[in-house]
Scaffold this motif. Structure first.
Motif, PDB file in Angstrom:
ATOM      1  N   ASP A  17      69.128  -7.578 -10.997  1.00 33.27           N
ATOM      2  CA  ASP A  17      68.136  -8.719 -10.584  1.00 33.27           C
ATOM      3  C   ASP A  17      66.935  -9.101 -11.335  1.00 33.27           C
ATOM      4  N   THR A  18      67.276  -9.416 -12.700  1.00 30.10           N
ATOM      5  CA  THR A  18      66.058  -9.716 -13.765  1.00 30.10           C
ATOM      6  C   THR A  18      66.449 -10.976 -14.456  1.00 30.10           C
ATOM      7  N   ASP A  19      65.320 -11.732 -14.835  1.00 29.35           N
ATOM      8  CA  ASP A  19      65.294 -12.707 -15.512  1.00 29.35           C
ATOM      9  C   ASP A  19      65.390 -12.579 -17.014  1.00 29.35           C
ATOM     10  N   ILE A  20      66.206 -12.904 -17.794  1.00 35.68           N
ATOM     11  CA  ILE A  20      66.243 -12.771 -19.261  1.00 35.68           C
ATOM     12  C   ILE A  20      65.829 -14.312 -19.857  1.00 35.68           C
ATOM     13  N   LYS A  34      72.092 -13.142 -10.440  1.00 37.11           N
ATOM     14  CA  LYS A  34      72.436 -14.507  -9.962  1.00 37.11           C
ATOM     15  C   LYS A  34      73.393 -15.557 -10.585  1.00 37.11           C
ATOM     16  N   GLN A  35      73.371 -15.341 -12.017  1.00 32.81           N
ATOM     17  CA  GLN A  35      73.885 -16.512 -12.697  1.00 32.81           C
ATOM     18  C   GLN A  35      74.941 -15.828 -13.646  1.00 32.81           C
ATOM     19  N   ILE A  36      74.904 -14.798 -13.869  1.00 32.46           N
ATOM     20  CA  ILE A  36      75.901 -14.203 -14.821  1.00 32.46           C
ATOM     21  C   ILE A  36      76.914 -13.087 -14.240  1.00 32.46           C
ATOM     22  N   GLY A  37      76.452 -12.043 -13.525  1.00 33.10           N
ATOM     23  CA  GLY A  37      77.269 -11.146 -13.054  1.00 33.10           C
ATOM     24  C   GLY A  37      77.511 -10.061 -13.954  1.00 33.10           C
ATOM     25  N   ASP A  38      78.089  -8.906 -13.666  1.00 38.16           N
ATOM     26  CA  ASP A  38      78.533  -7.873 -14.543  1.00 38.16           C
ATOM     27  C   ASP A  38      79.569  -8.496 -15.384  1.00 38.16           C
ATOM     28  N   ARG A  89      73.121 -12.542 -22.024  1.00 37.02           N
ATOM     29  CA  ARG A  89      73.924 -11.234 -22.090  1.00 37.02           C
ATOM     30  C   ARG A  89      73.686 -10.446 -23.399  1.00 37.02           C
ATOM     31  N   GLN A  90      73.565 -10.991 -24.677  1.00 36.46           N
ATOM     32  CA  GLN A  90      73.472 -10.371 -25.897  1.00 36.46           C
ATOM     33  C   GLN A  90      72.069  -9.757 -25.935  1.00 36.46           C
ATOM     34  N   ILE A  91      71.009 -10.355 -25.090  1.00 37.23           N
ATOM     35  CA  ILE A  91      69.640  -9.841 -25.350  1.00 37.23           C
ATOM     36  C   ILE A  91      69.747  -8.734 -24.295  1.00 37.23           C
ATOM     37  N   TYR A  92      70.304  -8.906 -23.143  1.00 41.62           N
ATOM     38  CA  TYR A  92      70.499  -7.718 -22.123  1.00 41.62           C
ATOM     39  C   TYR A  92      71.081  -6.477 -22.750  1.00 41.62           C
ATOM     40  N   LEU A  93      72.188  -6.840 -23.557  1.00 41.52           N
ATOM     41  CA  LEU A  93      72.635  -5.636 -24.250  1.00 41.52           C
ATOM     42  C   LEU A  93      72.027  -5.047 -25.123  1.00 41.52           C
ATOM     43  N   GLN A  94      71.327  -5.913 -26.114  1.00 40.61           N
ATOM     44  CA  GLN A  94      70.361  -5.184 -27.009  1.00 40.61           C
ATOM     45  C   GLN A  94      69.300  -4.273 -26.314  1.00 40.61           C
TER      46      GLN A  94
END
Length: 298
Positions: A142-145, A161-165, A205-210
């Motif tokens: 539950d974090t904002d990117i 809330k907006q993307i999910g796994d 999602r890409q920033i999260y993975l980075q």
């Protein structure tokens, strides 16, 4: 050598069309205006969607139009071992997990997110008894990117809330775009990504993975998507016309106009060399309309 490294990464599902040309031109001019490198990557992960000969056709069109790339073309279909390594890294830290849910099961219990259905987390703590897990997902929290897009402005998405796994490896065995693009951008030392706004919602999602893989985050700029009169993105599915290789100046002139660069009319009567000289010298990212989609006159 300038630290700026940009790229154009088409999927070889068909010949180059106007929408793809717009993305290629914007990324190329932004790189060259910064005296940077410009690379080409073929995102040919999904062989079922690939059109035979399309990759060569795209490269031929780019060459005919005067684009010059600075390194050998990278093909994602040849890089599975690198995606597997990144996936193993995420699995070893407990972030990636197997999922046995079918599309129907997900649609029956999921809510709509910003870019598709939000996975309800059914297999987060293990697949249901008797079900074989085939896909692999990554746990989000539950974090904002947030990031500042050079064209579209400040973008913020809440991962839970907006993307999910989201999926990292599909049930059919193909690595997901989100994983592959992050691995390849890091491998090619990409510092700036200029691409179509249809990928804007993928960026968080890409920033999260980075962040999870320890990779640097490039700068992003998303240009408006070229659409037909019905408001549909130009693509093979919407029967977009192939680029006419016999009239590259006309096509590039229209693409410059679409990108808000206001080329003088006499530029249509010049040759490729003069057009490129004008375009690189006068290129201004600020002039690109802050819109996600625009109707193309092509």
């Amino acid at each position: 050598m300038s630290p700026y490294v940009g790229r154009f990464a088409p999927s070889p599902t068909g010949p180059l069309h106007f929408g793809s040309l717009v993305a290629a031109l914007a990324s190329y001019l932004e790189a060259r205006s910064h005296q940077g490198k410009w690379l080409v990557r073929m995102e040919d992960l999904d062989s079922a969607r690939e059109m035979p000969g399309a990759a060569d056709s795209i490269l031929k069109t780019l060459d005919t139009f005067g684009f010059e790339w600075d390194e050998a073309v990278l093909y994602q279909s040849q890089r599975h071992e690198y995606y597997a390594s990144a996936l193993a890294q995420l699995a070893n830290t407990g972030l990636a997990y197997p999922c046995a849910c079918s599309r129907k099961e997900i649609s029956d219990s999921a809510t709509q997110g910003i870019d598709g259905l939000i996975y309800p987390g059914t297999c987060r703590h293990g697949a249901p008894c008797g079900k074989e897990a085939k896909a692999l997902r990554i746990k989000v929290d539950d974090t904002d990117i947030q990031f500042e897009d050079a064209i579209q402005g400040n973008i913020s998405q809440n991962m839970a809330k907006q993307i999910g796994d989201f999926v990292l490896k599909r049930a059919d065995g193909f690595y997901a775009y989100q994983l592959a693009v992050v691995v390849d951008d890091a491998a090619q030392h990409i510092t700036h990504i200029v691409r179509g706004a249809d990928l804007l919602d993928s960026t968080s999602r890409q920033i999260y993975l980075q962040k999870r893989l320890g990779f640097p985050t490039p700068n992003y700029a998303h240009v408006p998507i070229a659409a037909n009169a019905q408001g549909e993105k130009l693509s093979k599915q919407t029967l977009a016309h192939d680029i006419n290789e016999k009239t590259p100046v006309d096509a590039l002139f229209l693409a410059l106009k679409f990108l808000g660069q206001y080329p003088p009319h006499q530029l249509q009567q010049t040759n490729l060399k003069h057009l490129w000289e004008w375009a690189i010298f006068h290129w201004d990212l600020v002039k690109i309309p802050q819109q996600r989609l625009m109707i193309s006159s092509d």
